[in-house]
Design a protein around this motif. Structure first.
Motif, short mmCIF file in Angstrom:
data_model
loop_
_atom_site.label_atom_id
_atom_site.label_comp_id
_atom_site.label_asym_id
_atom_site.label_seq_id
_atom_site.Cartn_x
_atom_site.Cartn_y
_atom_site.Cartn_z
N VAL A 6 0.85 -1.19 0.00
CA VAL A 6 0.00 0.00 0.00
C VAL A 6 0.89 1.24 0.00
CG1 VAL A 6 -1.72 1.34 1.30
CG2 VAL A 6 -1.87 -1.16 1.25
N LEU A 7 0.62 2.15 -0.91
CA LEU A 7 1.34 3.42 -0.94
C LEU A 7 0.34 4.52 -0.63
CD1 LEU A 7 3.37 3.14 -4.28
CD2 LEU A 7 3.89 2.17 -2.04
N LYS A 8 0.74 5.43 0.26
CA LYS A 8 -0.16 6.52 0.60
C LYS A 8 0.53 7.87 0.42
CE LYS A 8 -3.32 8.05 4.12
NZ LYS A 8 -3.11 8.35 5.53
N ALA A 19 7.95 14.81 -9.54
CA ALA A 19 7.87 13.52 -10.25
C ALA A 19 6.73 12.65 -9.71
CB ALA A 19 9.20 12.78 -10.14
N ASN A 20 6.52 12.68 -8.41
CA ASN A 20 5.41 11.95 -7.79
C ASN A 20 4.65 12.93 -6.90
OD1 ASN A 20 7.12 8.74 -7.21
ND2 ASN A 20 6.25 9.63 -9.06
N ASP A 21 3.38 13.08 -7.17
CA ASP A 21 2.58 14.08 -6.48
C ASP A 21 1.47 13.37 -5.70
OD1 ASP A 21 1.23 16.30 -5.65
OD2 ASP A 21 0.69 17.01 -7.65
N ARG A 22 1.72 13.08 -4.45
CA ARG A 22 0.76 12.41 -3.57
C ARG A 22 0.14 11.17 -4.24
NH1 ARG A 22 -3.04 16.80 -2.91
NH2 ARG A 22 -1.83 17.66 -4.60
N ILE A 23 0.99 10.23 -4.62
CA ILE A 23 0.51 9.02 -5.27
C ILE A 23 0.10 7.98 -4.23
CG2 ILE A 23 1.22 7.02 -6.66
CD1 ILE A 23 2.66 8.79 -8.48
N SER A 24 -1.14 7.52 -4.37
CA SER A 24 -1.62 6.44 -3.52
C SER A 24 -2.04 5.29 -4.42
CB SER A 24 -2.83 6.88 -2.70
OG SER A 24 -2.48 7.94 -1.84
N LEU A 25 -1.63 4.08 -4.04
CA LEU A 25 -2.15 2.92 -4.77
C LEU A 25 -1.98 1.69 -3.91
CD1 LEU A 25 0.41 1.09 -6.01
CD2 LEU A 25 0.42 2.88 -7.72
N ASP A 26 -2.73 0.63 -4.28
CA ASP A 26 -2.53 -0.60 -3.54
C ASP A 26 -2.46 -1.79 -4.47
OD1 ASP A 26 -5.80 0.07 -2.39
OD2 ASP A 26 -5.26 -1.17 -4.11
N LEU A 27 -1.78 -2.80 -3.97
CA LEU A 27 -1.52 -4.02 -4.73
C LEU A 27 -2.00 -5.18 -3.89
CD1 LEU A 27 0.07 -5.51 -7.07
CD2 LEU A 27 2.05 -5.44 -5.54
N GLN A 54 15.68 5.27 -3.60
CA GLN A 54 15.67 6.68 -3.24
C GLN A 54 14.53 6.90 -2.26
OE1 GLN A 54 15.43 8.37 -7.15
NE2 GLN A 54 13.26 7.92 -7.40
N PRO A 55 14.70 7.83 -1.31
CA PRO A 55 13.65 8.05 -0.33
C PRO A 55 12.59 8.99 -0.90
CG PRO A 55 15.53 9.45 0.16
CD PRO A 55 15.88 8.67 -1.07
N PRO A 56 11.33 8.83 -0.47
CA PRO A 56 10.32 9.81 -0.88
C PRO A 56 10.49 11.07 -0.04
CG PRO A 56 9.35 8.18 0.59
CD PRO A 56 10.78 7.78 0.38
N ASP A 57 9.99 12.20 -0.54
CA ASP A 57 9.98 13.42 0.29
C ASP A 57 8.89 13.31 1.35
OD1 ASP A 57 11.93 14.37 -1.38
OD2 ASP A 57 10.52 15.47 -2.66
N ALA A 58 7.81 12.65 0.99
CA ALA A 58 6.71 12.47 1.93
C ALA A 58 5.92 11.24 1.52
CB ALA A 58 5.82 13.71 1.92
N GLY A 59 5.09 10.76 2.44
CA GLY A 59 4.24 9.62 2.13
C GLY A 59 4.61 8.40 2.95
#
Ligand SMILES: Nc1ncnc2c1ncn2[C@@H]1O[C@H](COP(=O)(O)OP(=O)(O)OP(=O)(O)O)[C@@H](O)[C@H]1O
Ligand SMILES: [Mg+2]
Length: 496
Positions: A6-8, A19-27, A54-59
């Motif tokens: 799960v990504l939040k 490059a990634n703007d508050r991406i949420s998804l689940d598998l 690489q680390p995310p800035d947030a999430g």
């Protein structure tokens, strides 16, 4: 049951792009989730975050219900995640077996025990129904097999979540089929996979759900059963995409390239053909049947025997000589031959022509202003994102790197273009664009020799199709005669 992944609200910013703007998804366990989106949409960035590169800035992230904050790929591997990268990461001079055990921590019982490793790898291959020669050096393997090594390596480390970033870009249709069969079986056993591809047909064939991202944001997730090629393309690009190439019949003119009995070791055994101004001649064939040797011979990169004339003159034996006579080359592998990754777009835009006007300046140094203007035209005309000429090529997404190469080769106004896999890794919108440019250049008199592993590309663009098998041309067809079935038989060497 907990979800596999799960990504939040994952966010990642680079100096020029979000490059990634508050991406949420689940598998879910047991599914293949496809991740699609335009070049530069942020797919690889997101997967590198999941894999701990690489680390995310947030999430936040969870694996199998547990909070997950990888500091490195080692953490990802420990959490049961494996990744097959857009560009392979194997150590080429090492054998397959050595690559499999490489990177496992010393002290782990497998580290030096190559025999135990061999047993485990053999058992895995049997279970998966595919084979790789364990004692062969990776550099001697064709790309299709190298990729199997990557997959084997992930499974060897007991990955239960497999991430594949454009795994089929370099595969033949047959190899892709095998990969899909493997993936379906892998998830049927309760594992999960994320599959990134620009080939929407494949996405429809192999996935259970599709998540579409655009400009770093999730546009939506759909069930594969409930969508279509057109719908996906529209979601990705934000407009209708013309998936068919529109062109009038070719009006071939003078002979631009003529070869007779052309041979180049190890695999090109003697081919004869002509390419005229104003026509696109497609070379179809399973990779490894002499196409690479043919392309390299024609572009001055490989010695050959036999006759080869470019505009009536003997083909020079150097890449620069061939270029100076007016031949352009889109190489098979943009990372090896197409770009210098640490050079800026500006430098890459004039690569190969820096010694000639208008780019040769005072005392033979690069004329910076001319190069800058040219690079600017290139990034605008080919929609290279981000629109920077100063950024090094390394910092662009795979598809945008490909656009830089294709743009450079066409904008120099060649008489002959030898294009190997020109749309490898580019998104549907950019394929539409590159195909249109190729047809436009043809209509203005360019002679094109197109080598592609993608049959639909060959069928869509070619005015004549030559089929290669075993280092020879075994058939010539018009696009009307060339059904996929007939082509398939010829490619397999059935000529009766
Ligand atoms: N190390 C970096 N430094 C600066 N910008 C970067 C870096 N890595 C990626 N980017 C930028 O982030 C954006 C997303 O790139 P990413 O590689 O994730 O795209 P992608 O969806 O995988 O595209 P493609 O289909 O072409 O592979 C792009 O604009 C890219 O130029
Ligand atoms: Mg990518």
């Amino acid at each position: 049951m907990a979800k596999a992944l799960v990504l939040k609200e994952i966010t990642k910013r680079f100096p020029l792009v979000l490059a990634n703007d508050r991406i949420s998804l689940d598998l879910e366990w047991g599914e293949v989730l496809a991740l699609v989106g335009e070049n530069g949409a942020g797919k690889s960035t997101l997967m590198k975050i999941v894999y701990g590169l690489q680390p995310p800035d947030a999430g936040e992230m969870w694996v199998d219900g547990k909070p997950y904050r990888p500091q490195s790929p080692l953490d990802a591997i420990r959490a049961g995640i494996g990744m097959v990268h857009q560009h392979f990461m194997l150590v080429e001079p090492f054998t397959v077996l050595e690559n499999l055990v490489l990177g496992l921590e010393p002290g782990s019982p497998l580290f030096l025990d190559l025999e135990a490793a061999r047993r485990k790898a053999t058992a895995l291959m049997e279970a998966l129904g595919f084979e790789v020669p364990l004692d062969e050096r990776v550099e001697n393997l064709p790309v299709g097999l190298q990729q199997r090594v990557e997959i084997l390596k992930a499974l060897y480390r007991e990955a239960r979540i497999l991430i594949l970033d454009e795994p089929t870009a370099v595969l033949t249709p047959q190899e892709a089929e095998e990969l899909f069969r493997f993936l379906r079986e892998y998830v049927a056993r309760g594992n999960a996979a994320i599959f990134i591809s620009h080939k929407l047909k494949e996405v429809l064939a192999v996935s259970d759900r599709v998540t579409v991202i655009r400009d770093g944001k999730v546009v939506g997730t759909v069930r594969t059963r409930e969508t279509s090629l057109e719908a996906l393309a529209r979601m990705m690009v934000g407009r209708e995409v013309v998936l068919r190439v529109e062109k009038t019949p070719a009006r071939p003119g003078e002979v631009v390239l003529e070869v007779e009995g052309l041979e180049a070791p190890p695999r090109l055994k003697g081919v004869s053909f002509q390419v005229r101004s104003g026509e696109i001649v497609g070379i179809a064939g399973v990779e490894g049947n002499g196409q690479t040797e043919l392309v390299e011979a024609l572009t001055g990169l490989r010695p050959f025997r036999g006759k080869a004339l470019l505009l009536g003159r003997p083909l020079p034996a150097s890449a620069r000589g061939v270029r100076d006579l007016g031949a352009s080359h889109v190489p098979e592998d943009r990372l090896v031959r197409g770009l210098v990754l640490d050079f800026s777009v500006k430098e890459n835009a004039v690569l190969g022509d820096q010694h000639r006007p208008p780019f040769r300046g005072f005392l033979g140094f690069l004329d910076d202003r001319a190069a800058e203007a040219h690079a600017r035209t290139l990034v605008e005309a080919y929609d290279v994102r981000p629109r920077s000429t100063a950024l090094s090529a390394r910092r662009f997404s795979g598809g945008n790197q490909q656009k830089i190469v294709v743009g450079r080769e066409l904008l120099r106004g060649p008489r002959l273009l030898v294009a190997a896999q020109p749309t490898r890794g580019v998104d549907v919108g950019a394929i539409e664009f590159i195909h249109k440019e190729l047809v436009k250049a043809r209509d203005q008199g360019l002679a094109v020799l197109l080598v592609s592993a993608d049959l639909s590309e060959i069928l869509a663009l070619s005015d004549r199709i030559l089929v290669m098998h075993g280092g020879r041309i075994v058939g010539e067809l018009t696009p009307e005669e060339a059904t996929e079935e007939r082509l398939g038989l010829l490619m397999a060497g059935v000529t009766a």
